[in-house]
Every structure is written in C-alpha cells, then in structure tokens.
Design a protein around this motif. Sequence first.
Motif, short mmCIF file in Angstrom:
data_model
loop_
_atom_site.label_atom_id
_atom_site.label_comp_id
_atom_site.label_asym_id
_atom_site.label_seq_id
_atom_site.Cartn_x
_atom_site.Cartn_y
_atom_site.Cartn_z
N ILE A 117 3.23 22.85 38.43
CA ILE A 117 3.56 21.64 37.68
C ILE A 117 5.01 21.68 37.20
O ILE A 117 5.69 20.65 37.19
N TYR A 118 5.49 22.84 36.82
CA TYR A 118 6.91 22.95 36.45
C TYR A 118 7.80 22.49 37.61
O TYR A 118 8.76 21.76 37.42
N ARG A 119 7.45 22.93 38.78
CA ARG A 119 8.27 22.60 39.96
C ARG A 119 8.11 21.14 40.41
O ARG A 119 9.07 20.54 40.89
N LYS A 120 6.91 20.58 40.29
CA LYS A 120 6.63 19.26 40.87
C LYS A 120 6.43 18.16 39.83
O LYS A 120 6.43 16.98 40.19
N GLY A 121 6.22 18.52 38.56
CA GLY A 121 5.89 17.52 37.55
C GLY A 121 7.08 16.70 37.09
O GLY A 121 8.23 17.04 37.34
N LYS A 122 6.77 15.65 36.40
CA LYS A 122 7.81 14.77 35.84
C LYS A 122 8.26 15.25 34.47
O LYS A 122 9.33 14.90 34.01
N GLY A 123 7.42 16.02 33.81
CA GLY A 123 7.78 16.57 32.51
C GLY A 123 7.12 15.86 31.34
O GLY A 123 6.75 14.69 31.44
N PHE A 124 6.93 16.61 30.26
CA PHE A 124 6.41 16.12 28.98
C PHE A 124 7.50 16.35 27.95
O PHE A 124 8.33 17.25 28.09
N TRP A 125 7.44 15.61 26.88
CA TRP A 125 8.30 15.89 25.74
C TRP A 125 7.91 17.25 25.18
O TRP A 125 6.75 17.49 24.82
N ALA A 126 8.83 18.17 25.12
CA ALA A 126 8.55 19.54 24.68
C ALA A 126 7.97 19.57 23.27
O ALA A 126 7.08 20.38 22.98
N GLY A 127 8.43 18.69 22.39
CA GLY A 127 7.91 18.65 21.03
C GLY A 127 6.42 18.37 21.00
O GLY A 127 5.68 18.94 20.19
N ALA A 128 5.93 17.50 21.90
CA ALA A 128 4.50 17.20 21.96
C ALA A 128 3.70 18.43 22.37
O ALA A 128 2.62 18.69 21.84
N VAL A 129 4.24 19.19 23.30
CA VAL A 129 3.54 20.40 23.74
C VAL A 129 3.53 21.45 22.62
O VAL A 129 2.51 22.10 22.39
N LEU A 130 4.64 21.60 21.92
CA LEU A 130 4.67 22.54 20.79
C LEU A 130 3.70 22.10 19.69
O LEU A 130 3.04 22.96 19.07
N ILE A 131 3.58 20.80 19.47
CA ILE A 131 2.59 20.31 18.51
C ILE A 131 1.18 20.62 19.00
O ILE A 131 0.32 21.07 18.24
N PHE A 132 0.94 20.41 20.30
CA PHE A 132 -0.36 20.77 20.89
C PHE A 132 -0.65 22.25 20.68
O PHE A 132 -1.76 22.61 20.30
N PHE A 133 0.33 23.11 20.93
CA PHE A 133 0.14 24.54 20.72
C PHE A 133 -0.24 24.82 19.27
O PHE A 133 -1.16 25.60 18.99
N ALA A 134 0.46 24.20 18.33
CA ALA A 134 0.16 24.41 16.91
C ALA A 134 -1.23 23.93 16.55
O ALA A 134 -1.98 24.62 15.83
N VAL A 135 -1.62 22.78 17.07
CA VAL A 135 -2.94 22.23 16.78
C VAL A 135 -4.03 23.11 17.38
O VAL A 135 -5.04 23.40 16.72
N ILE A 136 -3.85 23.55 18.60
CA ILE A 136 -4.88 24.39 19.23
C ILE A 136 -5.00 25.73 18.50
O ILE A 136 -6.10 26.24 18.31
N LEU A 137 -3.87 26.29 18.07
CA LEU A 137 -3.92 27.52 17.28
C LEU A 137 -4.66 27.28 15.96
O LEU A 137 -5.49 28.10 15.56
N LEU A 138 -4.40 26.16 15.31
CA LEU A 138 -5.10 25.83 14.07
C LEU A 138 -6.60 25.67 14.31
O LEU A 138 -7.41 26.16 13.52
N LEU A 139 -6.97 25.00 15.39
CA LEU A 139 -8.40 24.86 15.71
C LEU A 139 -9.06 26.22 15.93
O LEU A 139 -10.20 26.44 15.48
#
Length: 180
Positions: A117-139
């Motif tokens: 996906i890194y090679r072929k994807g269009k990309g996500f806003w990095a901040g959203a992914v870091l927020i996802f990481f924080a939320v999943i860690l909190l869960l």
Amino acid sequence: MLFAFGAIFHFLYGLSGNHPFVALFTPANESVWEHSKMLLLPVILWWALFYFICGKKYEINQSQWFEGAFWALLSSLILMPMLYYFYTEAFGVELLWVDIFILLLCLLLGQLLGLHIYRKGKGFWAGAVLIFFAVILLLYILATFFPPHIPLFQDGVTGRYGITLCHSNPISAGSIVHEI
C-alpha cells in the motif's frame, strides 16, 4: 525483528511481577485480545519510528507511509483472531507452535500489505493515522482493565477477564455460577 519483539512482549508482564503499567502494552492474560498486543505496539513503533527517524533520509512519502502503517496494523489485528478461532474451532485443538506461527504470519502479511500500500496507495493524512494509533492504544488499555465479557477477552487458562489494579483478576458472573 517485529516477531522477536512480539515474542518478548509475551513474557514482559510476568517478568515485571504483573505490574499494571506493563499490562498496558503487553499481554496481561491468555486471552486472544491480550495476545494481539504482541503485534500492536511493535507494529505501531516500527512504522512511526522508522518514518520519524529515516523519513527524510529515504525521502519517504508521509501520506503513503502512514496509509501503509494503518493497513499493516489493522490487517494484522483482524487476521490474528480470525486465524486463531479458525484453527481452534475447525480442528478442536490448540497448539503452541500454531499460535507462534499465527503471530509470525500476521506480522508478515500485515507488513507486506503495508509495504504494498505504501508503494501503490494514494495516501492518508498522517495525523489521522496517528490519531487512529492513539485511539486503538487507548481501547486496548481500557479493555485490559474493563474488558467485555465475550470469548475474545476471556483468559483461556483461568476463564477470567482482564486484570484489576490490585493484580487479581475480576470474578465474572460465569465463574461464580461455576463455583456454586
């Protein structure tokens, strides 16, 4: 390397004397949910730290990198319980070597998907992914101390759920009925 960290994570809670802080990030019991912590933090740290340490040097595209990180983690977290429940329910056995292989396979497939996906994807806003990481860690942290009483969160050895801050497992209604 992720597999080695995941394997080490399996033992850290016990080696710490069952310290609640260590339980935040490592398996605190033998439930499938808690065991998925063996890939949670290693995968997050790998993708995040590699980007922040080496991103400029290797001219890594931030949005594509974090899209890959998102899918690497999510696919691994979903695949682990699916494979575990498939083999234990379909064949009626639970084997340590298969559990270890599942960890390795989930890490491998998640990382390969993330790289693809890194090679072929269009990309996500990095901040959203870091927020996802924080939320999943909190869960995960919340579920360690306040787990739902469903099989995914049940310790396969003791039959209990989660841990409490005083180092003892809470007693579930099912265990009270069983003891009577």
